[in-house]
Design a protein around this motif. Structure first.
Motif, PDB file in Angstrom:
ATOM      1  N   THR A  59       0.811  -1.217   0.000  1.00 24.20           N
ATOM      2  CA  THR A  59       0.000   0.000   0.000  1.00 24.20           C
ATOM      3  C   THR A  59       0.847   1.272   0.000  1.00 24.20           C
ATOM      4  O   THR A  59       0.307   2.379   0.032  1.00 24.20           O
ATOM      5  CB  THR A  59      -0.914   0.017   1.249  1.00 24.20           C
ATOM      6  OG1 THR A  59      -0.098  -0.144   2.427  1.00 24.20           O
ATOM      7  CG2 THR A  59      -1.923  -1.126   1.188  1.00 24.20           C
ATOM      8  N   HIS A  60       2.172   1.126  -0.050  1.00 20.69           N
ATOM      9  CA  HIS A  60       3.053   2.287   0.033  1.00 20.69           C
ATOM     10  C   HIS A  60       2.858   3.200  -1.184  1.00 20.69           C
ATOM     11  O   HIS A  60       2.695   2.732  -2.306  1.00 20.69           O
ATOM     12  CB  HIS A  60       4.517   1.827   0.102  1.00 20.69           C
ATOM     13  CG  HIS A  60       5.461   2.900   0.536  1.00 20.69           C
ATOM     14  ND1 HIS A  60       5.884   3.900  -0.307  1.00 20.69           N
ATOM     15  CD2 HIS A  60       6.065   3.144   1.736  1.00 20.69           C
ATOM     16  CE1 HIS A  60       6.717   4.703   0.337  1.00 20.69           C
ATOM     17  NE2 HIS A  60       6.832   4.271   1.582  1.00 20.69           N
ATOM     18  N   PRO A  61       2.888   4.511  -0.985  1.00 23.29           N
ATOM     19  CA  PRO A  61       2.677   5.457  -2.098  1.00 23.29           C
ATOM     20  C   PRO A  61       3.633   5.276  -3.272  1.00 23.29           C
ATOM     21  O   PRO A  61       3.263   5.553  -4.417  1.00 23.29           O
ATOM     22  CB  PRO A  61       2.884   6.829  -1.429  1.00 23.29           C
ATOM     23  CG  PRO A  61       2.567   6.599   0.005  1.00 23.29           C
ATOM     24  CD  PRO A  61       3.010   5.206   0.308  1.00 23.29           C
ATOM     25  N   LEU A  63       4.520   2.713  -4.731  1.00 20.68           N
ATOM     26  CA  LEU A  63       4.050   1.687  -5.662  1.00 20.68           C
ATOM     27  C   LEU A  63       2.888   2.167  -6.515  1.00 20.68           C
ATOM     28  O   LEU A  63       2.498   1.482  -7.473  1.00 20.68           O
ATOM     29  CB  LEU A  63       3.638   0.428  -4.894  1.00 20.68           C
ATOM     30  CG  LEU A  63       4.709  -0.182  -3.986  1.00 20.68           C
ATOM     31  CD1 LEU A  63       4.189  -1.453  -3.333  1.00 20.68           C
ATOM     32  CD2 LEU A  63       5.972  -0.479  -4.777  1.00 20.68           C
ATOM     33  N   LYS A  64       2.356   3.322  -6.207  1.00 24.25           N
ATOM     34  CA  LYS A  64       1.223   3.844  -6.974  1.00 24.25           C
ATOM     35  C   LYS A  64       1.670   4.787  -8.085  1.00 24.25           C
ATOM     36  O   LYS A  64       0.846   5.292  -8.844  1.00 24.25           O
ATOM     37  CB  LYS A  64       0.257   4.570  -6.029  1.00 24.25           C
ATOM     38  CG  LYS A  64      -0.292   3.680  -4.908  1.00 24.25           C
ATOM     39  CD  LYS A  64      -1.283   4.439  -4.056  1.00 24.25           C
ATOM     40  CE  LYS A  64      -1.740   3.603  -2.864  1.00 24.25           C
ATOM     41  NZ  LYS A  64      -2.384   2.336  -3.269  1.00 24.25           N
ATOM     42  N   LYS A  65       2.986   5.014  -8.191  1.00 25.64           N
ATOM     43  CA  LYS A  65       3.483   5.990  -9.164  1.00 25.64           C
ATOM     44  C   LYS A  65       3.744   5.385 -10.536  1.00 25.64           C
ATOM     45  O   LYS A  65       4.012   6.108 -11.493  1.00 25.64           O
ATOM     46  CB  LYS A  65       4.756   6.659  -8.627  1.00 25.64           C
ATOM     47  CG  LYS A  65       4.489   7.484  -7.369  1.00 25.64           C
ATOM     48  CD  LYS A  65       5.712   8.233  -6.916  1.00 25.64           C
ATOM     49  CE  LYS A  65       5.396   9.116  -5.717  1.00 25.64           C
ATOM     50  NZ  LYS A  65       6.569   9.892  -5.249  1.00 25.64           N
ATOM     51  N   GLY A  66       3.716   4.056 -10.621  1.00 24.08           N
ATOM     52  CA  GLY A  66       3.838   3.405 -11.918  1.00 24.08           C
ATOM     53  C   GLY A  66       5.171   3.589 -12.604  1.00 24.08           C
ATOM     54  O   GLY A  66       5.233   3.768 -13.812  1.00 24.08           O
TER      55      GLY A  66
END
Length: 324
Positions: A59-61, A63-66
């Motif tokens: 859920t770390h941010p 990993l959401k940056k693609g």
């Protein structure tokens, strides 16, 4: 060997839970698990905190940056004893602004890179430099993660028809949509051998190695060749030494980029060295007494073998007379 389990990357019993890989529901549940975490890699370097692998929550941010890497989806590695899933994620597309990356890819990269989304003390570090300090569990996780990500980086296209392939089975397979060929992670078998004659062991060094670095001779096993035959051929080709009896000792996964080192010992039938200049920069016989100096850091010419490498493990057990 009585102590074979102690080799770095030798494993800590990771439950790879292969049945999850081709089960979309199980994989989705693993990704959504409250304790799901990943080994984070950047250009082959794992994220660590001190001498520990820094597992990052899924859920770390960051990993959401693609960030585009060698593979753009998490690779399922397996389950902790607690049932928590572990993954591998590559963010090689991230650019560390204002940080030294001049030594990336070098044999012994001393540089460390820090990511702004992590607190002080979290760095991307060269695995060769820190591998000896990792726990068996951390070492197995990072070796698996690094090897599988390396494979994806060099196998984006079908080896049969050349078409771009697709990732499947949670990162453990690639399929070709054109010719339907299936491709699986590659591991290259390598022999590394402790060749002895009486009280001495054969050591060699490759071109470009750091000054004073010597190690056991090693080489890839060829198609149609046994482990024993590969030992004899490689030693003869590289050093001109003929080898008789060969015994298997221990193995080590070696994710540089994706090999399985098969440690063996062999008895030399000859002692006169004739180096192949294309294979070796030098080869020498080292007595047991000299090797004790080497391990103590007191030898005038030879540096100790790197901790964590199977060569160090084999030589250490040879000195301690614990090979059997």
């Amino acid at each position: 060997m009585r102590t074979a389990e102690q080799v770095t990357f030798g494993g800590a019993g990771l439950d790879r839970a292969a049945k999850v890989r081709n089960d979309p529901a199980a994989l989705a549940a693993a990704l959504a698990h409250d304790d799901a975490a990943c080994v984070l890699l950047w250009r082959g370097k794992p994220l660590v905190e001190g001498e520990r692998l820094a597992l990052v929550p899924m859920t770390h941010p960051v990993l959401k940056k693609g960030f585009k890497g060698e593979i753009e989806a998490p690779v399922f590695l397996g389950l902790e004893t607690s049932g928590a899933p572990n993954f591998a994620v590559d963010i090689s597309g991230w650019e560390p602004e204002g940080q030294d990356i001049s030594s990336l890819g070098s044999f012994f990269d001393p540089s460390e890179q820090t990511h702004p989304d992590f607190p002080p003390g979290y760095v991307f570090a060269e695995l060769r430099r820190i591998m000896f300090a990792l726990s068996p569990r951390d070492a197995e996780l990072v070796a698996t993660a690094k090897a599988i990500v390396n494979w994806h980086g060099s196998h984006r296209f079908c080896a049969k028809c050349g078409h771009a392939s697709d990732v499947s089975h949670a990162g453990w397979q690639r399929g070709c949509p054109a010719c339907k060929a299936q491709h699986f992670p590659r591991t290259d078998p390598v022999v590394i051998m402790l060749i002895t004659h009486g009280n001495s062991v054969l050591m060699g060094r490759s071109h470009g190695w750091p000054q004073g670095m010597y190690s056991c001779l090693a080489g890839f096993i060829e198609p149609g060749e046994t482990i024993e035959a590969a030992v004899r051929r490689e030693v003869l080709e590289e050093s001109g030494i003929k080898v008789g009896k060969v015994e298997y000792l221990s193995s080590q996964p070696w994710p540089f980029p994706a090999s399985l080192m098969m440690g063996c010992r062999g008895e030399a039938l000859t002692t006169e060295i004739h180096c192949d200049p294309e294979e070796l920069d030098d080869a020498i016989w080292v007595t047991r007494e000299e090797m004790m100096q080497v391990f103590a850091g007191e030898h005038p010419k030879i540096r100790p073998a790197r901790k964590g490498a199977i060569a160090h493990f084999l030589l250490q057990n040879w000195l301690a007379d614990t090979l059997d």
